[in-house]
Design a protein around this motif. Sequence first.
Motif, short mmCIF file in Angstrom:
data_model
loop_
_atom_site.label_atom_id
_atom_site.label_comp_id
_atom_site.label_asym_id
_atom_site.label_seq_id
_atom_site.Cartn_x
_atom_site.Cartn_y
_atom_site.Cartn_z
N LEU A 113 -3.93 29.02 -30.07
CA LEU A 113 -3.06 30.16 -30.23
C LEU A 113 -1.67 29.80 -29.74
CD1 LEU A 113 -5.57 32.77 -28.83
CD2 LEU A 113 -4.85 32.58 -31.22
N VAL A 114 -0.67 30.13 -30.53
CA VAL A 114 0.72 29.82 -30.22
C VAL A 114 1.41 31.14 -29.89
CG1 VAL A 114 2.85 28.77 -31.06
CG2 VAL A 114 0.62 27.85 -31.77
N VAL A 115 1.91 31.27 -28.66
CA VAL A 115 2.41 32.55 -28.18
C VAL A 115 3.86 32.42 -27.73
CG1 VAL A 115 2.04 34.50 -26.63
CG2 VAL A 115 0.09 33.13 -27.40
N SER A 132 4.36 38.49 -29.85
CA SER A 132 3.58 38.12 -31.02
C SER A 132 2.77 36.86 -30.73
CB SER A 132 4.49 37.88 -32.23
OG SER A 132 5.25 36.69 -32.07
N CYS A 133 1.95 36.47 -31.70
CA CYS A 133 1.20 35.22 -31.59
C CYS A 133 0.89 34.73 -32.99
CB CYS A 133 -0.09 35.40 -30.78
SG CYS A 133 -1.26 36.60 -31.48
N SER A 134 0.54 33.46 -33.09
CA SER A 134 0.13 32.86 -34.36
C SER A 134 -1.00 31.87 -34.09
CB SER A 134 1.29 32.13 -35.04
OG SER A 134 2.32 33.02 -35.41
N TYR A 135 -1.88 31.73 -35.06
CA TYR A 135 -2.97 30.76 -34.94
C TYR A 135 -2.54 29.44 -35.59
CZ TYR A 135 -7.40 28.39 -35.86
OH TYR A 135 -8.41 27.46 -35.93
N ASP A 136 -2.72 28.35 -34.86
CA ASP A 136 -2.42 27.01 -35.36
C ASP A 136 -3.71 26.36 -35.83
OD1 ASP A 136 -1.62 24.45 -35.88
OD2 ASP A 136 -1.16 23.92 -33.80
N PRO A 137 -3.95 26.29 -37.16
CA PRO A 137 -5.22 25.75 -37.65
C PRO A 137 -5.35 24.25 -37.45
CG PRO A 137 -3.74 26.20 -39.48
CD PRO A 137 -3.07 26.72 -38.25
N VAL A 138 -4.25 23.53 -37.31
CA VAL A 138 -4.30 22.08 -37.14
C VAL A 138 -4.83 21.73 -35.75
CG1 VAL A 138 -2.95 19.95 -37.09
CG2 VAL A 138 -2.43 21.72 -38.80
N ARG A 139 -4.33 22.41 -34.74
CA ARG A 139 -4.72 22.12 -33.36
C ARG A 139 -5.74 23.11 -32.81
NH1 ARG A 139 -0.20 21.60 -35.21
NH2 ARG A 139 0.82 19.57 -35.22
#
Length: 341
Positions: free
Chosen positions: A76-78, A66-73
């Motif tokens: 992509l967080v994988v 999976s992955c997630s987007y980090d809007p602060v930095r």
Amino acid sequence: MKRIPLLVFAGLLAASFLTTAALAQESRPYYVGNPLGVPIEPSDDGSFAPMSSNVKVYGALVSAESCSYDPVRDLLVVPNRGNPQNVLANDGFISLINHDGSVHTPRWIGVQSPGARSSLEPPLVLNYPLGSDIVDDVLYVADRDGGTSPDDPSVAVIRWFDMETGEPAGEVRVGGSPWLNDIEVMEDGTIYASQSGDFGPNPDPNSFKLWRINPNGSSEVVVEGAPLFQPNGVAFDPQGRIVVVNIGDDAVMTFDADGNLVQTEQAAQPGNDGLVIMEDGTKYISSVRQGGVSRIRPGEPAELIAENIPSAASMCYDEGGNQLVIPMNPNNGLAFVPLEE
């Protein structure tokens, strides 16, 4: 190229193992890995030299689900699963990836070897992470404990980490589940999670579940059995309802908070894993079995916008890059699908 004598090399290798063993014994403050540069692990004096800007690195993934987007930095967080529990426990790690697929930080959470993680303050446990989500600068992952042998039962655990420091910030065990697949987290900390269940030739329908884990740590099953059929992707629609896709068929199901089915749509392909829902209600679904990405606009039938992506797993929306990002499981890579402006 200058060659290192075999005996010297063996000595260096032995020293490396001794250093790793010493780190495993010595208690150290919790730390995360550096971005690309030297040293990989933070030094005591804080020195760091970044990699030169004319070098691009791709990769850094091991069986990402999976992955997630980090809007602060704006990264992509994988989560990487690493080795299975019965091969090497506590081998998961988190990579940070740029919009173009190049590597920002190969090992951010989990830069330490598995043997050294228990000596950290606080200790790090990240065994085999699957689904992930970022809410209020906290990274949540669907992990598990156990499963190191046939006599060691697996139990689902949701773990979360502070996105500013990378430190473990909490966990909750879901004792009635051996493992959870995808997760979606509400602003108040309520977590909805899919239990894909049995993948055998005659799968047990009672193993297909949608769980709710409450902020107080309690958990309950909100949907069990049909219409779930090896459920995977979970997301919220603009009305706050819970949408789930099945691996076992092409159903895209919308449930209310109590688990009542309110709508069923069909993806363009069956065998679905990833699910992204946009603010206007448009749904994107990735098929891990057939490799396509379906788009379902509100009130319209599904259409394929991408095809033949190997093992297209639980994707995320990269808001900074306006694209879908799809981990490719055993292919140890990410697929990028640009979206229309």
